[in-house]
Design a protein around this motif. Structure first.
Motif, PDB file in Angstrom:
ATOM      1  N   ASP A 105     -12.621   2.531   4.250  1.00 43.72           N
ATOM      2  CA  ASP A 105     -11.565   3.170   3.459  1.00 43.72           C
ATOM      3  C   ASP A 105     -10.385   2.224   3.273  1.00 43.72           C
ATOM      4  OD1 ASP A 105     -13.056   5.434   3.203  1.00 43.72           O
ATOM      5  OD2 ASP A 105     -12.035   6.551   4.786  1.00 43.72           O
ATOM      6  N   ILE A 106      -9.994   1.551   4.355  1.00 39.94           N
ATOM      7  CA  ILE A 106      -8.865   0.619   4.282  1.00 39.94           C
ATOM      8  C   ILE A 106      -9.193  -0.527   3.325  1.00 39.94           C
ATOM      9  CG2 ILE A 106      -7.522  -1.068   5.591  1.00 39.94           C
ATOM     10  CD1 ILE A 106      -7.739   0.800   7.995  1.00 39.94           C
ATOM     11  N   ALA A 107     -10.435  -1.058   3.431  1.00 37.29           N
ATOM     12  CA  ALA A 107     -10.835  -2.153   2.545  1.00 37.29           C
ATOM     13  C   ALA A 107     -10.812  -1.699   1.088  1.00 37.29           C
ATOM     14  CB  ALA A 107     -12.234  -2.633   2.923  1.00 37.29           C
ATOM     15  N   ASP A 108     -11.314  -0.479   0.823  1.00 37.79           N
ATOM     16  CA  ASP A 108     -11.310   0.044  -0.549  1.00 37.79           C
ATOM     17  C   ASP A 108      -9.888   0.208  -1.067  1.00 37.79           C
ATOM     18  OD1 ASP A 108     -14.050   0.099  -0.528  1.00 37.79           O
ATOM     19  OD2 ASP A 108     -14.202   2.241  -0.065  1.00 37.79           O
ATOM     20  N   MET A 109      -8.992   0.706  -0.193  1.00 34.66           N
ATOM     21  CA  MET A 109      -7.612   0.909  -0.606  1.00 34.66           C
ATOM     22  C   MET A 109      -6.914  -0.416  -0.885  1.00 34.66           C
ATOM     23  SD  MET A 109      -6.492   4.028   1.918  1.00 34.66           S
ATOM     24  CE  MET A 109      -7.229   5.663   1.728  1.00 34.66           C
ATOM     25  N   ARG A 110      -7.246  -1.435  -0.088  1.00 34.43           N
ATOM     26  CA  ARG A 110      -6.654  -2.751  -0.331  1.00 34.43           C
ATOM     27  C   ARG A 110      -7.132  -3.310  -1.671  1.00 34.43           C
ATOM     28  NH1 ARG A 110      -7.340  -5.153   5.815  1.00 34.43           N
ATOM     29  NH2 ARG A 110      -5.391  -4.304   6.650  1.00 34.43           N
ATOM     30  N   VAL A 111      -8.401  -3.109  -1.973  1.00 33.33           N
ATOM     31  CA  VAL A 111      -8.934  -3.563  -3.262  1.00 33.33           C
ATOM     32  C   VAL A 111      -8.227  -2.842  -4.401  1.00 33.33           C
ATOM     33  CG1 VAL A 111     -10.971  -3.549  -4.749  1.00 33.33           C
ATOM     34  CG2 VAL A 111     -11.185  -4.240  -2.368  1.00 33.33           C
ATOM     35  N   GLU A 112      -8.039  -1.508  -4.245  1.00 32.10           N
ATOM     36  CA  GLU A 112      -7.368  -0.735  -5.289  1.00 32.10           C
ATOM     37  C   GLU A 112      -5.924  -1.181  -5.459  1.00 32.10           C
ATOM     38  OE1 GLU A 112      -8.483   1.540  -7.434  1.00 32.10           O
ATOM     39  OE2 GLU A 112     -10.486   1.104  -6.705  1.00 32.10           O
ATOM     40  N   LEU A 113      -5.262  -1.459  -4.336  1.00 31.44           N
ATOM     41  CA  LEU A 113      -3.871  -1.914  -4.404  1.00 31.44           C
ATOM     42  C   LEU A 113      -3.791  -3.276  -5.079  1.00 31.44           C
ATOM     43  CD1 LEU A 113      -0.960  -1.329  -3.708  1.00 31.44           C
ATOM     44  CD2 LEU A 113      -1.344  -2.293  -1.440  1.00 31.44           C
ATOM     45  N   PHE A 114      -4.755  -4.159  -4.787  1.00 31.68           N
ATOM     46  CA  PHE A 114      -4.803  -5.467  -5.435  1.00 31.68           C
ATOM     47  C   PHE A 114      -5.000  -5.304  -6.944  1.00 31.68           C
ATOM     48  CE2 PHE A 114      -7.418  -8.951  -7.105  1.00 31.68           C
ATOM     49  CZ  PHE A 114      -6.584 -10.018  -6.860  1.00 31.68           C
ATOM     50  N   ALA A 155      13.292   1.404 -10.558  1.00 28.13           N
ATOM     51  CA  ALA A 155      13.044   2.653  -9.834  1.00 28.13           C
ATOM     52  C   ALA A 155      12.405   2.383  -8.479  1.00 28.13           C
ATOM     53  CB  ALA A 155      12.136   3.566 -10.655  1.00 28.13           C
ATOM     54  N   ASP A 156      12.980   2.977  -7.438  1.00 27.98           N
ATOM     55  CA  ASP A 156      12.365   2.964  -6.114  1.00 27.98           C
ATOM     56  C   ASP A 156      11.604   4.271  -5.956  1.00 27.98           C
ATOM     57  OD1 ASP A 156      13.421   0.477  -4.836  1.00 27.98           O
ATOM     58  OD2 ASP A 156      15.337   1.433  -5.288  1.00 27.98           O
ATOM     59  N   MET A 157      10.309   4.185  -5.663  1.00 29.02           N
ATOM     60  CA  MET A 157       9.503   5.396  -5.568  1.00 29.02           C
ATOM     61  C   MET A 157       8.541   5.322  -4.405  1.00 29.02           C
ATOM     62  SD  MET A 157       6.871   4.986  -8.803  1.00 29.02           S
ATOM     63  CE  MET A 157       8.225   4.918  -9.972  1.00 29.02           C
ATOM     64  N   ALA A 158       8.005   6.489  -4.069  1.00 33.87           N
ATOM     65  CA  ALA A 158       7.032   6.593  -2.986  1.00 33.87           C
ATOM     66  C   ALA A 158       5.970   7.606  -3.379  1.00 33.87           C
ATOM     67  CB  ALA A 158       7.723   7.013  -1.683  1.00 33.87           C
ATOM     68  N   GLY A 159       4.776   7.435  -2.823  1.00 32.05           N
ATOM     69  CA  GLY A 159       3.700   8.367  -3.129  1.00 32.05           C
ATOM     70  C   GLY A 159       2.358   7.822  -2.677  1.00 32.05           C
ATOM     71  N   SER A 160       1.313   8.532  -2.980  1.00 32.21           N
ATOM     72  CA  SER A 160      -0.031   8.112  -2.610  1.00 32.21           C
ATOM     73  C   SER A 160      -0.512   6.998  -3.533  1.00 32.21           C
ATOM     74  CB  SER A 160      -0.992   9.302  -2.695  1.00 32.21           C
ATOM     75  OG  SER A 160      -1.104   9.740  -4.044  1.00 32.21           O
ATOM     76  N   LEU A 161      -1.617   6.376  -3.153  1.00 31.96           N
ATOM     77  CA  LEU A 161      -2.210   5.345  -4.001  1.00 31.96           C
ATOM     78  C   LEU A 161      -2.577   5.925  -5.364  1.00 31.96           C
ATOM     79  CD1 LEU A 161      -3.387   2.495  -4.395  1.00 31.96           C
ATOM     80  CD2 LEU A 161      -5.506   3.319  -3.348  1.00 31.96           C
ATOM     81  N   LYS A 162      -3.122   7.141  -5.360  1.00 28.58           N
ATOM     82  CA  LYS A 162      -3.491   7.803  -6.610  1.00 28.58           C
ATOM     83  C   LYS A 162      -2.267   8.026  -7.489  1.00 28.58           C
ATOM     84  CE  LYS A 162      -5.732  11.969  -8.418  1.00 28.58           C
ATOM     85  NZ  LYS A 162      -6.379  13.264  -8.065  1.00 28.58           N
ATOM     86  N   GLY A 215      -6.810  -1.565  13.104  1.00 30.10           N
ATOM     87  CA  GLY A 215      -7.599  -1.522  11.884  1.00 30.10           C
ATOM     88  C   GLY A 215      -7.978  -0.133  11.422  1.00 30.10           C
ATOM     89  N   VAL A 216      -7.417   0.895  12.063  1.00 33.41           N
ATOM     90  CA  VAL A 216      -7.776   2.271  11.723  1.00 33.41           C
ATOM     91  C   VAL A 216      -6.592   2.953  11.050  1.00 33.41           C
ATOM     92  CG1 VAL A 216      -8.518   4.507  12.593  1.00 33.41           C
ATOM     93  CG2 VAL A 216      -9.429   2.424  13.598  1.00 33.41           C
ATOM     94  N   LEU A 217      -6.828   3.509   9.878  1.00 31.65           N
ATOM     95  CA  LEU A 217      -5.803   4.257   9.147  1.00 31.65           C
ATOM     96  C   LEU A 217      -5.950   5.723   9.511  1.00 31.65           C
ATOM     97  CD1 LEU A 217      -3.596   3.767   6.954  1.00 31.65           C
ATOM     98  CD2 LEU A 217      -5.301   4.455   5.272  1.00 31.65           C
ATOM     99  N   SER A 218      -4.907   6.299  10.113  1.00 32.01           N
ATOM    100  CA  SER A 218      -5.014   7.658  10.640  1.00 32.01           C
ATOM    101  C   SER A 218      -4.796   8.730   9.585  1.00 32.01           C
ATOM    102  CB  SER A 218      -4.004   7.856  11.778  1.00 32.01           C
ATOM    103  OG  SER A 218      -2.679   7.631  11.310  1.00 32.01           O
ATOM    104  N   GLU A 219      -4.323   8.358   8.406  1.00 30.99           N
ATOM    105  CA  GLU A 219      -4.033   9.328   7.357  1.00 30.99           C
ATOM    106  C   GLU A 219      -4.163   8.658   5.994  1.00 30.99           C
ATOM    107  OE1 GLU A 219       0.776   8.607   7.997  1.00 30.99           O
ATOM    108  OE2 GLU A 219      -0.094  10.584   8.288  1.00 30.99           O
ATOM    109  N   PRO A 220      -4.211   9.445   4.919  1.00 31.98           N
ATOM    110  CA  PRO A 220      -4.335   8.841   3.581  1.00 31.98           C
ATOM    111  C   PRO A 220      -3.234   7.822   3.317  1.00 31.98           C
ATOM    112  CG  PRO A 220      -4.676  11.208   3.458  1.00 31.98           C
ATOM    113  CD  PRO A 220      -4.229  10.915   4.869  1.00 31.98           C
TER     114      PRO A 220
END
Length: 202
Positions: A48-57, A133-140, A172-177
């Motif tokens: 999941d972390i690897a996928d999220m890093r790819v999406e963020l990239f 703009a400074d913002m926060a939220g999920s990857l989605k 290396g473990v993400l405890s939440e989204p």
């Protein structure tokens, strides 16, 4: 429990061995199942972390790939007005731009912490106004904000963006989204007539 132990101690040796082997077998089975589950869980989280890093990239690549376009209207037809943010003055245009960013962020599930105007800039002879703009939220939510900004009309351009993860990752473990925070600078083109009139003001 005590009576059971006393009974086992007084039982024949083959019974004691059978019980001991049964306990060892049960403990081994539980250990194997637990290790297998933890291994599968950690592997899933690592993926999941690897996928999220790819999406963020990819998100950063999308932002970095689109340059400011030439909004010079000297060679454009009647539809040129669709390129510009409406407004009779630069402050009014900037206020509308801020409003659009707020609407897009809310509809995407992101939260705007602060938003402010930037200095007017020019590119290929065209004037642009921007907001930061400074913002926060999920990857989605960030994906949706970028998508809506890049496809909205009149066109908006993401000129700069800094995005980072805010979750704690332990071993290396993400405890939440995955949650993100970032700063995005967005520009919109100004009608040359407005830009010219603003330059003429004292």
């Amino acid at each position: 429990m005590t009576e059971l132990l006393i009974t086992l101690m007084n039982a024949p040796r083959y019974v004691q061995r059978s019980v001991a082997l049964g306990v060892v077998g049960l403990a081994t089975t539980i250990l194997v199942i637990t290790v297998g589950y933890l291994g599968s869980f950690l592997s899933s989280k690592a993926n999941d972390i690897a996928d999220m890093r790819v999406e963020l990239f990819r998100l950063n690549e999308v932002i970095a790939r689109r340059p400011l376009v030439d909004a010079n209207t000297s060679s454009l037809g009647p539809a040129a007005g669709a390129l510009f943010i409406e407004g009779e003055s630069l402050p009014a245009i900037q206020a509308k731009l801020q409003e659009r960013i707020n609407v897009i962020a809310r509809s995407s599930g992101a939260t705007i912490a602060s938003i402010s105007g930037t200095s007017q800039t020019e590119f290929n002879g065209a004037a642009y106004v921007g907001v930061r703009a400074d913002m926060a939220g999920s990857l989605k939510a960030f994906h949706e904000v970028v998508r809506l900004l890049e496809t909205s009309e009149p066109p908006l351009i993401i000129r700069q963006a800094t995005i980072r993860g805010t979750n704690r990752v332990l071993k290396g473990v993400l405890s939440e989204p995955l949650e993100l925070a970032g700063q995005i600078t967005v520009y919109g083109a100004v009608n040359p007539a407005v830009a010219t009139s603003e330059k003429g003001k004292p």
